[in-house]
Design an enzyme around this catalytic site. Structure first.
Site, PDB file in Angstrom:
ATOM      1  N   CYS A   1      12.185  20.252   3.265  1.00  0.00           N
ATOM      2  CA  CYS A   1      11.800  20.936   4.540  1.00  0.00           C
ATOM      3  C   CYS A   1      10.369  20.725   4.962  1.00  0.00           C
ATOM      4  O   CYS A   1       9.466  21.572   4.419  1.00  0.00           O
ATOM      5  CB  CYS A   1      12.249  22.485   4.302  1.00  0.00           C
ATOM      6  SG  CYS A   1      12.063  23.420   5.766  1.00  0.00           S
TER       7      CYS A   1
ATOM      8  N   CYS B   1       8.991  24.441   6.212  1.00  0.00           N
ATOM      9  CA  CYS B   1       8.632  25.103   5.193  1.00  0.00           C
ATOM     10  C   CYS B   1       7.526  24.940   4.386  1.00  0.00           C
ATOM     11  O   CYS B   1       6.622  25.909   4.116  1.00  0.00           O
ATOM     12  CB  CYS B   1       9.933  25.386   4.299  1.00  0.00           C
ATOM     13  SG  CYS B   1      11.337  25.429   4.743  1.00  0.00           S
ATOM     14  N   ASP B   2       7.275  23.689   4.143  1.00  0.00           N
ATOM     15  CA  ASP B   2       6.284  23.408   3.256  1.00  0.00           C
ATOM     16  C   ASP B   2       5.228  22.617   3.777  1.00  0.00           C
ATOM     17  O   ASP B   2       4.057  22.314   3.216  1.00  0.00           O
ATOM     18  CB  ASP B   2       6.864  22.532   2.100  1.00  0.00           C
ATOM     19  CG  ASP B   2       7.909  23.322   1.445  1.00  0.00           C
ATOM     20  OD1 ASP B   2       7.722  24.592   1.158  1.00  0.00           O
ATOM     21  OD2 ASP B   2       8.888  22.780   0.863  1.00  0.00           O
TER      22      ASP B   2
END
Ligand code: NAP
Length: 313
Positions: free
Chosen positions: A140, A143-144
C-alpha cells in the site's frame, strides 16, 4: 429452536463495505428496506488505501480515496443502513432465513444477502516477504509511501496498480524501479506514458523477485531474469508489491457457486446460485475492477434484491 428466534430479521444483509457494498446499502436503505452491512476493517475497501481517484465521474480534479469512502458510508448511514464493524465468519440458510455469525460471536438474520467482499492483494510468496512486511515490504503506497523519503524502492508488477502507485511513490522516493516479469506492460497507455516520462522511474524487464533480504528491514532483493536465469542483487530500502488480487470469497465457498478462480458466479441480474443471494463488485465473476463499476453493481444488486423481496414476503 434456532438461536435466532425472536431476533430482528433484516430485509437485506450486505457483506463488505467497499464501493459495491456501500452503494448497495444506500439503495436498499433508501428503498426503506431494513439493511445491515458488515465490514471487518474500514469503509471503502480497496479505495480506502488509494491516494487519488482520478476516474470517478463528477470529480474533474480527482478525489481522495479515503474521503470518497467516508462520504459513501455517511450517505448509506443517513438513510438508516446499520454498519457493523465485525467480520462475518459464517453464512448459512435456515428456516427460510439467511443467518450470519460474526467475529463478535453474534448471530444476525436476513431475508436477502448481497455478497460484496471484494478482493485482496496477492503476495509474492518469497522468503522473508512476510517477516519484512511493515519493515520495507508493503502492499500500500498510500499507507507507507511517506516512510521512504529519499530512499530507493522497487515496485513489482506491470498493471495499472504498479504504475499508478509507482508514480505516487516518486513523491517520496529518490528512485522507483518497476520490476515486471515480462517486457510489455499490462497497464493503460496513459499510465505507461506518465511512468516512462517520470525521471525518477526506471524499469527492469523480464525479472521476478527471487528473494528479499534484510535483518531489521529490507536491504536487498535478488532479481532473477526469467529468460536467462541470471540473478542480480539490487540494494533497495523498500519493496512494494502490486501483482493483482484474489477474491475474498472463502465465506461463500460451498454456499453459492464459485468459478475455478474463486469468484462468485451470478446471472445477468447479479443473482448467485442460491435464491435471495446476490453478488456485486470485485468478488463477482466478470466484474470490471473500477470504483465506478463496483458502485454500479452495488446499485444493480440492491434493485435485484428489492425485486426478489417484493416477490417473497
Ligand atoms: P493486474 O492488472 O492483474 O496486474 C497484475 C500485474 O502483476 C501484471 O502485470 C502481472 O503480470 C503481474 N503479476 C501477477 N502475478 C505475479 C507474480 N507472481 N510475480 C510477478 N508479477 C506478477 O492487477 P492491478 O494492477 O492490481 O489491477 C487490477 C485491476 O484494477 C485492473 O483491472 C486495473 O485496470 C484496475 N486498476 C485501475 C486503476 C486505474 O484505472 N487508474 C488503478 C489501479 C487498478 P502479467 O502482466 O505478466 O500478467
Amino acid at each position: 429452536m434456532s438461536e435466532l428466534s425472536g431476533k430482528k430479521t433484516y430485509d437485506v444483509m450486505i457483506i463488505g463495505g467497499g464501493g459495491a457494498g456501500l452503494t448497495a446499502a444506500l439503495y436498499t436503505s433508501r428503498a426503506k428496506l431494513s439493511t445491515v452491512l458488515f465490514e471487518k476493517l474500514v469503509p471503502g475497501g480497496q479505495i480506502a488505501s488509494t491516494d487519488l481517484v482520478e476516474n470517478y465521474p463528477g470529480f474533474p480534479e480527482g478525489v481522495l480515496g479515503p474521503e470518497v469512502a467516508q462520504k459513501m458510508e455517511a450517505q448509506a448511514a443517513r438513510y438508516g443502513a446499520e454498519i457493523i464493524y465485525e467480520e462475518v465468519l459464517e453464512l448459512s440458510k435456515r428456516e427460510g432465513r439467511f443467518e450470519i455469525k460474526s467475529s463478535a460471536g453474534t448471530s444476525y438474520a436476513g431475508r436477502a444477502v448481497i455478497l460484496a467482499m471484494g478482493a485482496s492483494f496477492r503476495t509474492l510468496g518469497v522468503p522473508l516477504e512476510k517477516q519484512l512486511t511493515g519493515k520495507g515490504v508493503s502492499y500500500c503506497a498510500t499507507c507507507d509511501g511517506a516512510f521512504f523519503k529519499g530512499k530507493k524502492i522497487i515496485a513489482v508488477g506491470g498493471g495499472d496498480s504498479a504504475l499508478q502507485e509507482g508514480l505516487f511513490l516518486t513523491r517520496f522516493a529518490e528512485q522507483v524501479t518497476i520490476v515486471h516479469r515480462r517486457d510489455a506492460l499490462r497497464a493503460s497507455p496513459i499510465l505507461q506514458e506518465r511512468a516512462k516520462k517520470n525521471p525518477k522511474i526506471s524499469f527492469i524487464w523480464d525479472a521476478v523477485v527471487d528473494k528479499i533480504e534484510g535483518e531489521k528491514s529490507v536491504t536487498h532483493v535478488l532479481l532473477k531474469n526469467v529468460k536467462t536465469g541470471a540473478v542480480q542483487k539490487v540494494p533497495v530500502d523498500g519493496v512494494f508489491i502490486f501483482i493483482g488480487h484474489d477474491p475474498n470469497s472463502g465465506l461463500a465457498r460451498g454456499f453459492v457457486k464459485l468459478n475455478e478462480k474463486g469468484y462468485v458466479v451470478t446471472d445477468a441480474n447479479l443473482a448467485a446460485s442460491v435464491p435471495g443471494v446476490f453478488a456485486a463488485g470485485e468478488v463477482r465473476e466478470g466484474a470490471v475492477r473500477q470504483l465506478v463499476s463496483a458502485c454500479g453493481e452495488g446499485c444493480a444488486a440492491a434493485l435485484a434484491a428489492q425485486a426478489y423481496l417484493e416477490g417473497h414476503h
